[in-house]
Scaffold this active site. Structure first.
Site, PDB file in Angstrom:
ATOM      1  N   HIS A  73       0.806  -1.025   0.172  1.00 52.54           N
ATOM      2  CA  HIS A  73       0.063   0.090  -0.067  1.00 52.54           C
ATOM      3  C   HIS A  73       0.859   1.091   0.076  1.00 52.54           C
ATOM      4  O   HIS A  73       1.255   1.874   1.142  1.00 52.54           O
ATOM      5  CB  HIS A  73      -0.982   0.195   1.241  1.00 52.54           C
ATOM      6  N   ASN A 107      -4.805   6.242  -7.225  1.00 52.58           N
ATOM      7  CA  ASN A 107      -5.191   7.623  -7.276  1.00 52.58           C
ATOM      8  C   ASN A 107      -4.108   8.686  -7.696  1.00 52.58           C
ATOM      9  O   ASN A 107      -3.941   9.620  -7.053  1.00 52.58           O
ATOM     10  CB  ASN A 107      -5.810   7.924  -5.742  1.00 52.58           C
ATOM     11  N   HIS A 191     -10.869   0.041   0.765  1.00 48.22           N
ATOM     12  CA  HIS A 191     -10.744   1.466   1.694  1.00 48.22           C
ATOM     13  C   HIS A 191     -11.867   1.538   2.348  1.00 48.22           C
ATOM     14  O   HIS A 191     -13.093   1.997   1.817  1.00 48.22           O
ATOM     15  CB  HIS A 191     -10.506   2.724   0.866  1.00 48.22           C
ATOM     16  N   HIS A 244      -5.630  -0.662   5.639  1.00 47.16           N
ATOM     17  CA  HIS A 244      -5.522   0.222   6.852  1.00 47.16           C
ATOM     18  C   HIS A 244      -6.628   0.125   7.597  1.00 47.16           C
ATOM     19  O   HIS A 244      -7.153   1.142   8.118  1.00 47.16           O
ATOM     20  CB  HIS A 244      -5.152   1.668   6.079  1.00 47.16           C
ATOM     21  N   ASP A 318       0.882   2.822   3.846  1.00 47.67           N
ATOM     22  CA  ASP A 318       0.113   3.756   3.120  1.00 47.67           C
ATOM     23  C   ASP A 318       1.014   5.115   3.129  1.00 47.67           C
ATOM     24  O   ASP A 318       0.487   6.289   3.457  1.00 47.67           O
ATOM     25  CB  ASP A 318      -1.055   4.105   3.989  1.00 47.67           C
ATOM     26  N   HIS A 322       2.733  14.251   0.525  1.00 44.98           N
ATOM     27  CA  HIS A 322       2.221  15.500   0.264  1.00 44.98           C
ATOM     28  C   HIS A 322       3.493  16.590   0.471  1.00 44.98           C
ATOM     29  O   HIS A 322       4.119  16.474   1.363  1.00 44.98           O
ATOM     30  CB  HIS A 322       0.868  15.770   1.048  1.00 44.98           C
TER      31      HIS A 322
HETATM   32  O1  DOR Z   1      -4.438   9.545   4.421  1.00 38.97           O
HETATM   33  C1  DOR Z   1      -4.511   8.994   3.170  1.00 38.97           C
HETATM   34  N1  DOR Z   1      -3.895   9.616   2.000  1.00 38.97           N
HETATM   35  N2  DOR Z   1      -5.235   8.265   3.079  1.00 38.97           N
HETATM   36  C2  DOR Z   1      -5.944   7.668   1.970  1.00 38.97           C
HETATM   37  O2  DOR Z   1      -6.600   6.854   1.913  1.00 38.97           O
HETATM   38  C3  DOR Z   1      -5.184   8.308   0.742  1.00 38.97           C
HETATM   39  C4  DOR Z   1      -3.899   8.865   0.939  1.00 38.97           C
HETATM   40  C5  DOR Z   1      -3.457   9.934  -0.173  1.00 38.97           C
HETATM   41  O3  DOR Z   1      -3.437   9.515  -1.592  1.00 38.97           O
HETATM   42  O4  DOR Z   1      -3.035  10.704  -0.004  1.00 38.97           O
END
Ligand code: DOR
Length: 437
Positions: A73, A107, A191, A244, A318, A322
């Site tokens: 993940h 995504n 999810h 998760h 996960d 960012h």
């Molecule tokens: O905290 C998260 N960020 N959960 C997710 O399911 C997506 C992920 C993201 O793509 O930033």
């Protein structure tokens, strides 16, 4: 022996391979990128190894030598958000964390809901420092409305499907996705967060969210989603993987479903194993905003218990990069997610192994062979003839997490400044040293 040609020999470490049931001192011989043999012999062999000409040697004395870690993940942000992570930088982060096989979520922008994008990712990953497996989208554009061409995704290389980031709210669509998944022999990864119950929620709905005046997403949103999909998996016979897991009720539901024989597996992140919603009020650190959110101590105890008793099969980060600029906002405006690959192993050592919840062999099992089996990946073991994907760990190394430790293009980690014990010191993929501290 000296007549044989090896490319690499890893000497003197304690080899742990839960898939083989191997756990003792030994040497690993690599040729043509594959495990040629593992030998337990002592000082005599050491001498012969020392005399091997033209062979690169890595001295692992005092270290643990384990199969390359597997993370099913991970978010790589390419295509579309390469400023936060590229496939190349994400794979460098993987290598620094000891991971040699990672599965990327769909995504991206454009989304991995078609053959071309699967192929694009696989092409870009070809020369990267980790193997990349692609998880395709369940629905077109992840909108939950229309199924993606699942057969095409699988034909082009996708190993599973998920709409990660969002719950497939429509049960009829989820039912069809599960039926297709059986035809193509892949698991459906879910999810599990009911979109209606979570709408606007930025942290766990609890005493803490009331105290901080932040809108909560209740644990029951996850529990309902998990229960529904277990029912659908029971009916269809599909392989369901819950991503998760964060809530106690989800752990109980998965445990019951497994006892009943439903084909369900589950993962937990290091952050849901270690952190609770009480952390948020301390500094409003936006790196603590994640979906699903950090929950209560009761939930944390339940996911740890689930990991220990096998209800939860594996650990997955996960890893969600960012930019700091995007995270530099009020808590409720920050995008959800934290990076995780570079700190995962050390967090598990410090907070799960050293606290007595799991021994090394079980922890490594949950980071190698178990995740590999869920997705049928050719990874997670040091078996003779398999690709030489190996991680070397100094189990006692003490270190403090700084931004310099990150290969990721992003630095959104809540663990900056944390003192950890245990560190990956080298990672080998296909016989190639892809990371060395
Ligand atoms: O905290 C998260 N960020 N959960 C997710 O399911 C997506 C992920 C993201 O793509 O930033």
């Amino acid at each position: 022996m000296a007549s044989e040609n090896y490319d690499l020999v890893i000497t003197g470490g304690r080899i742990i391979d839960p898939a083989l049931g191997f756990g003792s001192e030994g040497h690993i011989f690599v040729s043509d990128g594959k495990i040629s043999k593992i030998d337990k012999d002592g000082p005599e062999l050491q001498k012969e190894i020392a005399e091997l000409p033209d062979t690169k040697k890595v001295d692992a004395t005092g270290k643990l030598v384990v199969p390359g870690l597997v993370d099913i993940h991970v978010h790589l942000r390419e295509p579309g958000n390469e400023y936060a992570e590229t496939i190349e930088s994400g794979c460098r982060a993987a290598a620094a964390g000891g991971f040699t096989s990672i599965c990327c979520m769909p995504n991206t922008n454009p989304r991995i809901d078609n053959q071309e994008t699967v192929q694009f990712v696989l092409d870009r990953a070809r020369h990267a420092d980790s193997r990349v497996y692609v998880v395709g989208s369940i629905t077109k554009n992840g909108e939950g409305k229309q199924l993606a061409e699942i057969g095409e995704l699988v034909k082009s290389g996708a190993v599973a499907i998920t709409d990660d980031g969002y719950y497939v709210q429509n049960p009829e669509i989820m039912r069809r996705a599960m039926e297709y998944s059986i035809m193509f022999d892949i698991p459906v990864m879910e999810h599990a967060e009911d979109n209606y119950l979570c709408a606007g929620g930025v942290m766990n709905e609890s005493y803490q969210s009331t105290r901080l005046g932040l809108k909560g997403a209740p644990a029951v949103a996850e529990e309902i989603a998990v229960e529904r999909d277990i029912s659908l998996a029971r009916m269809t016979g599909a392989r369901l993987h819950i991503q998760h897991v964060s809530a106690a009720g989800s752990v109980h539901a998965i445990r019951r479903a497994k006892e009943e024989g439903v084909k369900v597996t589950a993962e937990v992140t290091p952050h849901h194993l270690i952190l609770t919603d009480e952390e948020i009020g301390k500094e409003f650190n936006t790196n603590l905003r994640v979906n699903p959110p950090l929950r209560t101590q009761v939930d944390r105890d339940a996911v740890i218990a689930g990991l220990v008793d096998g209800t939860i099969d594996c650990i997955a980060c996960d890893h969600a990069p960012h930019l700091i600029e995007d995270k530099d906002s009020e808590f409720d405006k920050a995008p959800p997610g934290m990076i995780g690959m570079e700190t995962s192993l050390a967090l598990i050592k410090t907070y799960i192994i050293d606290k007595g919840y799991l021994g090394w062999a079980d922890a490594i099992r949950k980071m190698t062979v178990n995740p590999a089996r869920i997705l049928n990946l050719p990874a997670g073991s040091l078996k003779q003839g398999e690709a030489a994907d190996i991680a070397i760990i100094d189990p006692d190394m003490k270190w403090t997490v700084t931004v310099n430790d990150f290969q990721s293009l992003s630095q959104n980690s809540p663990y900056l400044g944390w003192d950890l014990v245990g560190r990956v010191t080298a990672t080998i993929m296909g016989g190639r040293i892809v990371y060395q501290l």
